[in-house]
Scaffold this active site. Sequence first.
Site, PDB file in Angstrom:
ATOM      1  N   ASN A 280      -1.958   0.286   5.231  1.00 55.90           N
ATOM      2  CA  ASN A 280      -0.804   0.929   5.855  1.00 55.90           C
ATOM      3  C   ASN A 280       0.486   0.401   5.233  1.00 55.90           C
ATOM      4  O   ASN A 280       0.738  -0.801   5.256  1.00 55.90           O
ATOM      5  CB  ASN A 280      -0.786   0.635   7.356  1.00 55.90           C
ATOM      6  N   HIS A 310      -5.732  -6.357  -3.272  1.00 51.03           N
ATOM      7  CA  HIS A 310      -6.294  -5.001  -3.228  1.00 51.03           C
ATOM      8  C   HIS A 310      -5.407  -4.090  -2.377  1.00 51.03           C
ATOM      9  O   HIS A 310      -5.030  -2.988  -2.803  1.00 51.03           O
ATOM     10  CB  HIS A 310      -7.717  -5.076  -2.660  1.00 51.03           C
ATOM     11  N   GLU A 311      -5.088  -4.559  -1.178  1.00 54.25           N
ATOM     12  CA  GLU A 311      -4.257  -3.733  -0.295  1.00 54.25           C
ATOM     13  C   GLU A 311      -2.854  -3.563  -0.850  1.00 54.25           C
ATOM     14  O   GLU A 311      -2.231  -2.500  -0.700  1.00 54.25           O
ATOM     15  CB  GLU A 311      -4.205  -4.350   1.101  1.00 54.25           C
ATOM     16  N   HIS A 314      -2.628  -0.840  -3.303  1.00 49.22           N
ATOM     17  CA  HIS A 314      -2.598   0.466  -2.635  1.00 49.22           C
ATOM     18  C   HIS A 314      -1.177   0.958  -2.354  1.00 49.22           C
ATOM     19  O   HIS A 314      -0.973   2.163  -2.168  1.00 49.22           O
ATOM     20  CB  HIS A 314      -3.342   0.391  -1.308  1.00 49.22           C
TER      21      HIS A 314
END
Length: 864
Positions: A280, A310-311, A314
């Site tokens: 998010n 990783h996030e 994103h």
Amino acid sequence: MPGENLTRDEARERAALLSVDGYDVSLDVRSAVFGEGDVEDGAPRTFRSVTTIRFRCAEPGATSFADLVAPSVTAVSLNGHDLDPGEVFDGTRIVLEDLAADNELVVDAQCAYSRTGEGLHRFVDPEDGEVYLYTQYEPADSRRVFANFEQPDLKAPFRFEVRAPEGWTVWSNGVGERHDGVWRFAETKPISTYITCVVAGPYHYVTDSYTRDLGDGTTLEIPLGALCRKGLAPHFDADDVFLVTKQGLDFFHDHFDYPYPFGKYDQAFVPEYNLGAMENPGLVTFREEFIFRGRVTRASYESRANVVLHEMAHMWFGDLVTMEWWDDLWLKESFADFMGAFALVGATRFENGWITFANRRKAWAYRADQLPSTHPVTADIRDLQDAKLNFDGITYAKGASVLKQLVAYVGQDAFLEGARRYFKRHAYGNTRLGDLLSVLEETSGRDMGVWARSWLQTAGVNSLTPQVLLGADGRIDELAVLQEAPESHPELRPHRVAIGLYRLTPGGTLERYTRAEVDVDGARTVVPELVGEETPELVLVNDDDLTYCKTRFDETSLETLRGHLGDLTDPLARALCWSALWNMTRDALLPAREFVGLVLRFAGRESDIGVLQMLHTWANSSLVHYVVPDWRETGGRLLAEGALRELRQAAPGSEHQLAWARFFTTVASDEADLALLRDLLDGTSTIEGLDVDQELRWAFLEQLTVRGVADEKDLAAELARDDTASGKRHQVRCLAARPSAAVKAQAWAQVVESEALSNALGEATIGGWVQSSQRELLAPYAEKYFTVIERVWEQRSIQIGMDVVRGLFPSLADSEETLEATDAWLAAHESAAPALRRLVLEARDDLARTLRGQARDAEAAGAV
């Protein structure tokens, strides 16, 4: 409900018709603080959700629909006209007729709190009674919290406001402030519904900041935050989370040339989370198990850092630029998985991250790519159930491995320049495969079509085997690489590989003495660069792990590894050899007892802690699944003896000592081993340097419970000592692990016949119920399983259905009869939900592989 499973065709039709200008979402979660029980007067506990959506319609007069999964709708208004909720809302969709060119939809609904980790999850901390909320939506659960158009290509700005209990703090994607009891948040950039987020409760919150000179006279300032439950605050090492966060932000700014676009950067560690984490924008959510209550090895910190990065990747791959539909899920997940490892090695203290990638992530990919459900990296996703199941080893780890191969193919500079152009060209938009390939063609000068067809649009994993022919002088006359593919997926791919030649040195080490990097294409590729080299004792055909393949060995190399695997000095080469041997074991090419023997002989010399812990997992899997049943007791005793020996020899207080202690715990079975665990638990025995902390206490206690040495009274006493959310999960798991028919029946009923357990406690119950040493107790449930799974799938949410169908499959009833029962169910349920059939097909494939492995092990036993 018929409307809950949105199809790709419906999404495309709606995207062609509608464009969304913005959302205003108002949530009132003051009802979250209530007494025990999740239902009241037979209905689920609810909160008020009021949504205003402004959108355009390309064909005035047309009909479409909005998504909402809610117990009830109080009012619906379209363009100022009140609609009858009973007529337009069916429980999952709101029908919108006679749309204007410009529209405003207002929906006032009562939405349900979740206990499954989907939608708005409500958790009550047993330690202090505090209530914590968070949302989790991917792929399509924001409709459980507010009305929307639930598909990734209908992006829009969002404004959230939340009314929460007094004393709570609320977070969302944008910066928030509280006025007159209401938390209001800054409008977001255009984003997809599934990455909006709300977190609320009395969370412990720590702040920091990140500053970067952008080089154009401006400075980028990003407020940082990290939060967790109050009960975990004493264990929360936020400083390390912030360190990795700042290192990652530096790395991605250096390589992406596109400033972080979403303002602040909060990271919330939340309870009962189904995933590892979720990207998010501005408010990343993680499972709280990444906050370590006890001592863990460096591998755990590396894993957390990898997930953080990783996030973060994103934020660009997925949030800034989003796939149009779930077919191209890889456009975010494969890239984030690759970039997470790339940044881990390039920016943090975990410089050996590629070893973990080769040994752990690729193992996930290799398994997934050999299942009957394997699919191309670019998949065919018909609907949301398909999408849910495609968050798998293909989309993540194989896709990341393919990208690593792509970097070797086009060059790192061309790859990163392609990424930079991709972000700038498609910022806040949606893309397909072709959009990425076009920029890579521009930057590399290569035709990406052939590469994409081979690597992205076909399924299956190739095997590469060296073939060495020696001349009369004892040197290499010819070295070739043989490429094979399974019959089901016969594609032979182009591979950029490094071939390493190794030999034993006078000092007894096994070291590389030459290397050639070549393109392998077709069934047989000759490597002229290695002609004339001295005879190798080991040929490693995917040295440095450049490509995605199953590595095989010639007989000389395999014999060298049998005697000298521990003498390999390069840790990556050693990890690759272990991975290859494990694949051979799973493919019934290497007897499982031989793999166990290799672990017993060489694992104690493994320097990389992550590889060592993976070897422990594989050795245990060999014992549980692939050795013949009558050797399990012998194999288990050998592993326990070896583990205890290594535990006592390990440096006191070292992470290797901790890893061997945990492995010993999983394989301990005889009276003396269990007595040692009991004495360590009681403190009547000690091992120098081994700190038996709370997490290790639960590990000891679980094995003692499984073996019937500890009972319910012991578990109650331990819960009193550790009366926390984590302690409760451990206790529930242990309770289901007791060796009793009555216990198994009760646990089965709790999971299959009731929805009283939350997702986390259901997962713990399943984990405790399935014990390899209790096969006789579990045997009666093999037949029951096939009578209940269709009903479970129909009645439960997708996540819970997946947990039950996967977790309770009778894999421990490893016989031809179970295989036949599985085939009979599949034959009789051809019209069952495709996602359900996929899960059963996957479990059937694992079972068939188990039986093949046992047959190979039996052959080896006969030969001995």
